[in-house]
Design a protein around this motif. Structure first.
Motif, PDB file in Angstrom:
ATOM      1  N   SER A  36      36.212  46.498  50.239  1.00  0.00           N
ATOM      2  CA  SER A  36      35.838  45.580  49.031  1.00  0.00           C
ATOM      3  C   SER A  36      34.898  44.571  49.282  1.00  0.00           C
ATOM      4  CB  SER A  36      37.050  44.920  48.346  1.00  0.00           C
ATOM      5  OG  SER A  36      37.237  43.729  49.047  1.00  0.00           O
ATOM      6  N   SER A  38      34.496  41.927  47.236  1.00  0.00           N
ATOM      7  CA  SER A  38      35.068  40.861  46.262  1.00  0.00           C
ATOM      8  C   SER A  38      34.605  39.633  46.618  1.00  0.00           C
ATOM      9  CB  SER A  38      36.302  41.307  45.840  1.00  0.00           C
ATOM     10  OG  SER A  38      36.800  40.131  45.143  1.00  0.00           O
ATOM     11  N   VAL A  42      42.345  35.836  48.242  1.00  0.00           N
ATOM     12  CA  VAL A  42      43.489  35.281  48.095  1.00  0.00           C
ATOM     13  C   VAL A  42      44.222  35.087  49.199  1.00  0.00           C
ATOM     14  CG1 VAL A  42      45.811  35.280  46.484  1.00  0.00           C
ATOM     15  CG2 VAL A  42      43.565  36.027  45.548  1.00  0.00           C
ATOM     16  N   LEU A  50      51.051  35.096  43.067  1.00  0.00           N
ATOM     17  CA  LEU A  50      50.382  35.274  41.642  1.00  0.00           C
ATOM     18  C   LEU A  50      51.023  36.091  40.984  1.00  0.00           C
ATOM     19  CD1 LEU A  50      46.578  35.873  42.857  1.00  0.00           C
ATOM     20  CD2 LEU A  50      47.645  33.854  42.456  1.00  0.00           C
ATOM     21  N   PRO A  51      51.045  35.885  39.514  1.00  0.00           N
ATOM     22  CA  PRO A  51      51.877  36.798  38.782  1.00  0.00           C
ATOM     23  C   PRO A  51      51.025  38.238  38.684  1.00  0.00           C
ATOM     24  CG  PRO A  51      50.621  35.169  37.475  1.00  0.00           C
ATOM     25  CD  PRO A  51      50.319  34.715  38.961  1.00  0.00           C
ATOM     26  N   THR A  52      51.770  39.230  37.971  1.00  0.00           N
ATOM     27  CA  THR A  52      51.022  40.534  37.861  1.00  0.00           C
ATOM     28  C   THR A  52      50.766  40.568  36.342  1.00  0.00           C
ATOM     29  OG1 THR A  52      52.506  41.248  39.668  1.00  0.00           O
ATOM     30  CG2 THR A  52      51.381  43.047  38.217  1.00  0.00           C
ATOM     31  N   PRO A  59      37.330  39.953  38.872  1.00  0.00           N
ATOM     32  CA  PRO A  59      37.180  38.276  39.282  1.00  0.00           C
ATOM     33  C   PRO A  59      35.690  38.177  39.547  1.00  0.00           C
ATOM     34  CG  PRO A  59      38.524  39.202  40.860  1.00  0.00           C
ATOM     35  CD  PRO A  59      38.250  40.189  39.849  1.00  0.00           C
ATOM     36  N   ILE A 142      41.426  29.785  38.445  1.00  0.00           N
ATOM     37  CA  ILE A 142      42.805  29.221  38.582  1.00  0.00           C
ATOM     38  C   ILE A 142      43.762  30.278  39.245  1.00  0.00           C
ATOM     39  CG2 ILE A 142      44.526  27.920  37.658  1.00  0.00           C
ATOM     40  CD1 ILE A 142      42.781  26.913  35.540  1.00  0.00           C
ATOM     41  N   ALA A 144      47.343  30.271  40.285  1.00  0.00           N
ATOM     42  CA  ALA A 144      48.443  29.573  40.137  1.00  0.00           C
ATOM     43  C   ALA A 144      49.875  30.434  40.591  1.00  0.00           C
ATOM     44  CB  ALA A 144      48.601  29.008  38.927  1.00  0.00           C
ATOM     45  N   ASP A 145      50.647  29.751  41.149  1.00  0.00           N
ATOM     46  CA  ASP A 145      51.909  30.458  41.774  1.00  0.00           C
ATOM     47  C   ASP A 145      52.670  30.623  40.332  1.00  0.00           C
ATOM     48  OD1 ASP A 145      53.849  30.710  43.963  1.00  0.00           O
ATOM     49  OD2 ASP A 145      55.038  30.029  42.275  1.00  0.00           O
ATOM     50  N   PHE A 170      42.135  32.957  34.946  1.00  0.00           N
ATOM     51  CA  PHE A 170      43.459  33.005  35.469  1.00  0.00           C
ATOM     52  C   PHE A 170      43.504  34.315  36.434  1.00  0.00           C
ATOM     53  CE2 PHE A 170      44.117  30.473  31.966  1.00  0.00           C
ATOM     54  CZ  PHE A 170      44.836  29.392  32.374  1.00  0.00           C
ATOM     55  N   VAL A 171      43.736  34.058  37.802  1.00  0.00           N
ATOM     56  CA  VAL A 171      43.596  35.268  38.877  1.00  0.00           C
ATOM     57  C   VAL A 171      45.007  35.648  38.949  1.00  0.00           C
ATOM     58  CG1 VAL A 171      43.100  36.056  41.191  1.00  0.00           C
ATOM     59  CG2 VAL A 171      41.838  34.030  39.998  1.00  0.00           C
ATOM     60  N   VAL A 172      45.142  37.074  38.683  1.00  0.00           N
ATOM     61  CA  VAL A 172      46.330  37.919  38.595  1.00  0.00           C
ATOM     62  C   VAL A 172      46.280  39.182  39.474  1.00  0.00           C
ATOM     63  CG1 VAL A 172      47.398  36.938  36.329  1.00  0.00           C
ATOM     64  CG2 VAL A 172      45.548  38.829  36.508  1.00  0.00           C
ATOM     65  N   TYR A 173      47.284  39.559  39.680  1.00  0.00           N
ATOM     66  CA  TYR A 173      47.319  40.794  40.577  1.00  0.00           C
ATOM     67  C   TYR A 173      47.245  41.830  39.431  1.00  0.00           C
ATOM     68  CZ  TYR A 173      48.807  38.854  44.941  1.00  0.00           C
ATOM     69  OH  TYR A 173      48.993  38.081  46.200  1.00  0.00           O
ATOM     70  N   LYS A 174      46.561  42.938  39.678  1.00  0.00           N
ATOM     71  CA  LYS A 174      46.443  44.183  38.575  1.00  0.00           C
ATOM     72  C   LYS A 174      47.685  44.714  38.767  1.00  0.00           C
ATOM     73  CE  LYS A 174      42.019  45.526  38.711  1.00  0.00           C
ATOM     74  NZ  LYS A 174      41.030  46.390  39.103  1.00  0.00           N
TER      75      LYS A 174
ATOM     76  N   SER B  37      44.647  44.554  44.390  1.00  0.00           N
ATOM     77  CA  SER B  37      43.263  44.300  43.679  1.00  0.00           C
ATOM     78  C   SER B  37      43.594  43.363  42.412  1.00  0.00           C
ATOM     79  CB  SER B  37      43.120  45.553  43.018  1.00  0.00           C
ATOM     80  OG  SER B  37      44.162  46.282  42.372  1.00  0.00           O
ATOM     81  N   ALA B  39      42.662  40.868  39.216  1.00  0.00           N
ATOM     82  CA  ALA B  39      41.965  40.871  37.916  1.00  0.00           C
ATOM     83  C   ALA B  39      41.922  39.235  37.613  1.00  0.00           C
ATOM     84  CB  ALA B  39      42.626  41.694  37.145  1.00  0.00           C
ATOM     85  N   VAL B  40      41.165  38.859  36.500  1.00  0.00           N
ATOM     86  CA  VAL B  40      41.153  37.659  35.891  1.00  0.00           C
ATOM     87  C   VAL B  40      41.452  37.884  34.125  1.00  0.00           C
ATOM     88  CG1 VAL B  40      39.862  36.388  37.622  1.00  0.00           C
ATOM     89  CG2 VAL B  40      38.536  37.676  35.373  1.00  0.00           C
ATOM     90  N   ILE B  41      42.239  36.695  33.789  1.00  0.00           N
ATOM     91  CA  ILE B  41      42.308  36.573  32.542  1.00  0.00           C
ATOM     92  C   ILE B  41      41.758  35.676  31.904  1.00  0.00           C
ATOM     93  CG2 ILE B  41      44.018  36.307  30.632  1.00  0.00           C
ATOM     94  CD1 ILE B  41      46.187  37.068  32.514  1.00  0.00           C
TER      95      ILE B  41
END
Lengths: 176, 185
Positions: A36, A38, A42, A50-52, A59, A142, A144-145, A170-174, B37, B39-41
């Protein structure tokens, strides 16, 4: 005599590395597939999970604001430590909060100062490059936990907003 | 006759340099490998400034959809004309309206999965039927709502994964999510 010696050497070099080569080739293909480039990295830990989400937007590079359960980090530099306070409405439970002496109203002062610095630096850079592509848009990533209460998140968002960062990502897991 | 023993004795292909190369490549690729992987919101702060003049259709007031997320469930605000076609039920003075989407297990949600997300998506789908051009939703979470729940609410108000559109993509509901500051106590 010389010929005999050469022959013995070639028969003695007995280490067969063909099977190892096979393995390495397979690993190489697998790693190339997961390669990657990217921009965002993280570092998950106990304090930052991170939340999913079902979001699919990739990103992009921006100021990196990490809100873990024990501290707030901006671009890799710790800024504010968070504390755990007893939950007033639910006796016996506790929740993460920003220490009162780090705040001025809703603004987290140290975080505000750091973000203003970042905004100024980004604006200077944008002026020097002069291109529309690098213009300062107030983007902030961002991380966030997932266990953080909204109260902390709101103060962080409000502080970022005061420091001219209004476009949150907001960064999240896919998922999947 | 003279050649055959020569070819039998020719050395094997020397794989050692290839091995060296691969051995160096593997640590490098391991470092750059991506096992999760990301992603962003997208979300923005509510814009501060004079309200934009809206060309209002006289018979259709603009939708100002908000989702209040509390520990007892999710309340859909601003779409009463869809939710209660015969007028909103009366609420006794001093009491708050019960949540539109209550928790599965009763009065207090115990975790993320206890919120009735499918029901929320269904209700938002009904609202989207009435207001097909509207794309904004405002989230108003309570103080101690976990970030995970907020992200989930954004997911389920963004698209309806059960009902695919004509192009096979999930049906878009309200993709532009704004998180409000919440009520300041």
């Amino acid at each position: 005599m010389a010929m005999k010696k050469a022959r013995r050497q070639s028969t003695d070099a007995g280490l067969n590395i063909t099977s190892m080569m096979d393995m390495m080739t397979i690993i190489l293909v697998f790693l190339l597939k997961s390669y990657s480039t990217s921009d965002v990295s993280v570092a998950p830990s106990d304090q930052l999970q991170l939340p999913t989400s079902s979001a699919i937007k990739p990103p992009e590079l921006a100021v990196n604001l990490v809100v873990a359960r024990n501290r707030i980090v901006v671009d890799g530099v710790p800024v504010v430590d968070l504390t755990v306070v007893p939950d007033e409405e639910h006796p016996g439970e506790s929740m993460v909060a920003v220490p009162e002496d780090e705040k001025r109203g809703q603004v987290i002062t140290k975080l505000y100062d750091r973000l203003v610095e970042k905004a100024e630096a980004a604006k200077t850079l944008a002026e020097q490059s002069g291109s529309e592509e690098h213009a300062f848009k107030g983007r902030i990533l961002i991380q966030a936990d997932k266990e953080l209460p909204f109260a902390v998140l709101r103060e962080v968002m409000y502080t970022a907003g005061q420091a001219q960062f209004g476009e949150f990502k907001f960064v999240v897991y896919k998922a999947g | 006759m003279h050649r055959r023993p020569h070819s039998a004795e020719s050395p094997e292909l020397n794989l050692v340099p290839v091995m060296n190369l691969v051995t160096i490549l593997i640590p490098f690729l391991l470092m750059a490998a991506e096992f999760v992987s990301l992603a962003v919101i997208d979300s923005t702060l509510p814009a501060i400034g004079p309200p934009q003049p809206v060309e209002e259709e006289p018979d259709k007031p603009p939708l100002n959809l908000s989702l209040a997320i509390t520990e007892s469930g999710i309340t859909v605000l601003g779409a009463d004309s869809v939710l209660f076609p015969e007028g909103a039920p009366p609420v006794a003075e001093g009491e708050t309206r019960p949540p539109t989407v209550p928790c599965k297990s009763g009065d207090k949600c115990t975790g993320v999965d206890d919120y009735d997300w499918e029901e929320l998506t269904r209700i938002l789908g009904l609202i989207k039927d009435e207001y097909p051009d509207d794309e904004n939703v405002i989230l108003v979470p309570d103080q101690r709502i976990k970030y995970e729940v907020i992200v989930k609410a954004m997911d389920y108000s963004r698209e309806d994964r059960e009902h695919k559109g004509p192009d096979g993509e999930p049906r878009l509901l309200f993709p532009f999510v704004v998180i409000a500051g919440g009520a300041i106590n």
